[in-house]
Design a protein around this motif. Structure first.
Motif, mmCIF file in Angstrom:
data_model
loop_
_atom_site.group_PDB
_atom_site.id
_atom_site.type_symbol
_atom_site.label_atom_id
_atom_site.label_comp_id
_atom_site.label_asym_id
_atom_site.label_seq_id
_atom_site.Cartn_x
_atom_site.Cartn_y
_atom_site.Cartn_z
ATOM 1 N N ARG A 132 0.829 -1.208 0.000
ATOM 2 C CA ARG A 132 0.000 0.000 0.000
ATOM 3 C C ARG A 132 0.862 1.255 0.000
ATOM 4 N NH1 ARG A 132 -4.912 1.752 4.161
ATOM 5 N NH2 ARG A 132 -4.939 3.953 3.575
ATOM 6 N N GLU A 133 1.892 1.273 0.841
ATOM 7 C CA GLU A 133 2.749 2.453 0.934
ATOM 8 C C GLU A 133 3.518 2.703 -0.356
ATOM 9 O OE1 GLU A 133 5.169 1.837 4.350
ATOM 10 O OE2 GLU A 133 3.585 2.382 5.778
ATOM 11 N N ALA A 134 3.744 1.647 -1.147
ATOM 12 C CA ALA A 134 4.455 1.818 -2.415
ATOM 13 C C ALA A 134 3.614 2.573 -3.428
ATOM 14 C CB ALA A 134 4.846 0.460 -2.990
ATOM 15 N N CYS A 135 2.283 2.544 -3.252
ATOM 16 C CA CYS A 135 1.391 3.219 -4.200
ATOM 17 C C CYS A 135 1.407 4.724 -3.953
ATOM 18 C CB CYS A 135 -0.030 2.683 -4.061
ATOM 19 S SG CYS A 135 -1.218 3.571 -5.101
ATOM 20 N N PRO A 136 1.828 5.513 -4.917
ATOM 21 C CA PRO A 136 1.867 6.970 -4.718
ATOM 22 C C PRO A 136 0.492 7.611 -4.668
ATOM 23 C CG PRO A 136 2.453 6.434 -6.967
ATOM 24 C CD PRO A 136 2.335 5.124 -6.246
ATOM 25 N N TYR A 137 -0.557 6.823 -4.934
ATOM 26 C CA TYR A 137 -1.921 7.353 -4.910
ATOM 27 C C TYR A 137 -2.732 6.797 -3.727
ATOM 28 C CZ TYR A 137 -0.404 8.467 -9.623
ATOM 29 O OH TYR A 137 0.309 8.929 -10.690
ATOM 30 N N ALA B 161 -2.974 14.785 -15.274
ATOM 31 C CA ALA B 161 -2.244 14.269 -14.119
ATOM 32 C C ALA B 161 -1.426 13.032 -14.476
ATOM 33 C CB ALA B 161 -3.217 13.944 -12.990
ATOM 34 N N ASP B 162 -0.103 13.170 -14.456
ATOM 35 C CA ASP B 162 0.827 12.059 -14.686
ATOM 36 C C ASP B 162 0.519 11.237 -15.939
ATOM 37 O OD1 ASP B 162 1.892 12.865 -12.241
ATOM 38 O OD2 ASP B 162 0.761 11.377 -11.108
ATOM 39 N N PRO B 163 0.265 11.877 -17.080
ATOM 40 C CA PRO B 163 -0.204 11.124 -18.254
ATOM 41 C C PRO B 163 0.798 10.118 -18.803
ATOM 42 C CG PRO B 163 0.416 13.358 -18.894
ATOM 43 C CD PRO B 163 0.442 13.313 -17.393
ATOM 44 N N GLU B 164 2.083 10.327 -18.573
ATOM 45 C CA GLU B 164 3.075 9.398 -19.114
ATOM 46 C C GLU B 164 3.198 8.133 -18.278
ATOM 47 O OE1 GLU B 164 4.455 9.936 -22.032
ATOM 48 O OE2 GLU B 164 3.290 11.788 -22.128
ATOM 49 N N VAL C 111 -1.963 13.724 -7.776
ATOM 50 C CA VAL C 111 -0.802 13.503 -8.639
ATOM 51 C C VAL C 111 0.310 12.901 -7.793
ATOM 52 C CG1 VAL C 111 -1.383 15.374 -10.233
ATOM 53 C CG2 VAL C 111 0.084 15.841 -8.267
ATOM 54 N N ALA C 112 1.315 12.386 -8.435
ATOM 55 C CA ALA C 112 2.377 11.688 -7.708
ATOM 56 C C ALA C 112 3.747 12.027 -8.268
ATOM 57 C CB ALA C 112 2.146 10.194 -7.768
ATOM 58 N N GLN C 113 4.072 13.297 -8.313
ATOM 59 C CA GLN C 113 5.380 13.692 -8.797
ATOM 60 C C GLN C 113 6.406 13.634 -7.686
ATOM 61 O OE1 GLN C 113 6.035 14.111 -11.966
ATOM 62 N NE2 GLN C 113 3.892 13.762 -12.427
ATOM 63 N N ALA C 114 7.600 13.107 -8.003
ATOM 64 C CA ALA C 114 8.650 12.985 -6.996
ATOM 65 C C ALA C 114 9.145 14.350 -6.550
ATOM 66 C CB ALA C 114 9.815 12.159 -7.552
#
Length: 244
Positions: free
Chosen positions: A122-127, A195-198, A218-221
């Motif tokens: 679960r924690e690995a999921c950025p969403y 949002a994060d299309p790539e 969104v999940a940008q580093a």
């Protein structure tokens, strides 16, 4: 070709038809819901093992005007799914990706994860999407209605949407449609974005700041061009190599 869902939030009215269609198609049991005490029309309060999709309500004050933003939250079916990368460290094929459709599927093997292992997935999921059933141990989330796709039908949520907010098709076509809609919406909403299309196969078109929809919209580093999910997946690969 990989399939994608494009969710145009400018057309979402929070009818929650997609949320109900998801529950009905997946035959998910009802939740005990409530509104008293936390002050939102959103129901249920969060994703859970019985809700793979949740229309989130967010109220924001914009130049003295209260605006509601609606966000039909669900698994993004990442191109490089970090949940699978981490899950594979513990148990192969507990989480699989259908390369034909792009759907990321949690199998019954996820029940073999310990509570700590499931939490790491679960924690690995950025969403922040996966949810664990404490009784069965199963991890669950949206399947993109993969069985419907293979039968030539769109996902149930897309089929139920009455406003055209949800669109489904080949990834290239959805990206093209998203860019077309984005060009139109930017005339009124200069900050509109995809949002994060790539990185994902469930692509949200946002007309407001991402944080005005959901903290995990969104999940940008934030440290370079690599997205957070790609970064996490890269971290997991050495452990997979050690395991093999």
């Amino acid at each position: 070709m990989t399939k994608s869902i494009l969710i145009d939030t400018s057309r979402c009215t929070a009818c929650r038809g997609c949320q109900i269609a998801c529950k009905e198609w997946n035959e998910l049991p009802a939740n005990k819901t409530y509104q008293v005490g936390w002050g939102s029309h959103q129901n249920p309060k969060d994703l859970n093992p019985n809700n793979y999709k949740l229309v989130r309500f967010s109220e924001n004050l914009d130049n003295g005007v209260v605006r509601w933003n609606f966000f039909p939250d669900q698994c993004r079916h990442c191109e490089v799914p970090p949940c699978k990368e981490v899950g594979d460290v513990y148990l192969d094929e507990a989480i699989v990706k259908d390369e034909k459709t792009g759907a990321v599927i949690f199998t019954e093997k996820t029940a073999k994860f310990s509570a700590d292992e499931a939490e790491q997935v679960r924690e690995a999921c950025p969403y922040d999407i996966p949810r664990r059933n404490d009784k069965t141990g199963l991890l669950s989330k949206c399947t993109m209605c993969n069985e419907r796709i293979h039968a030539g039908m769109p996902p149930a949520c897309v089929k139920s949407c009455p406003t055209g907010a949800m669109n489904f098709g080949d990834r290239a076509d959805m990206l093209k449609l998203g860019e077309q809609r984005l060009a139109v919406l930017k005339k009124q909403w200069p900050g509109a974005m995809l949002a994060d299309p790539e990185d994902v196969n469930v692509i949200f078109l946002l007309i407001d700041k991402p944080e005005h929809y959901h903290t995990k919209a969104v999940a940008q580093a934030g440290t370079g061009p690599m997205s957070k999910q790609q970064f996490l997946a890269t971290l997991a690969r050495p452990f997979r190599a050690m395991k093999s």
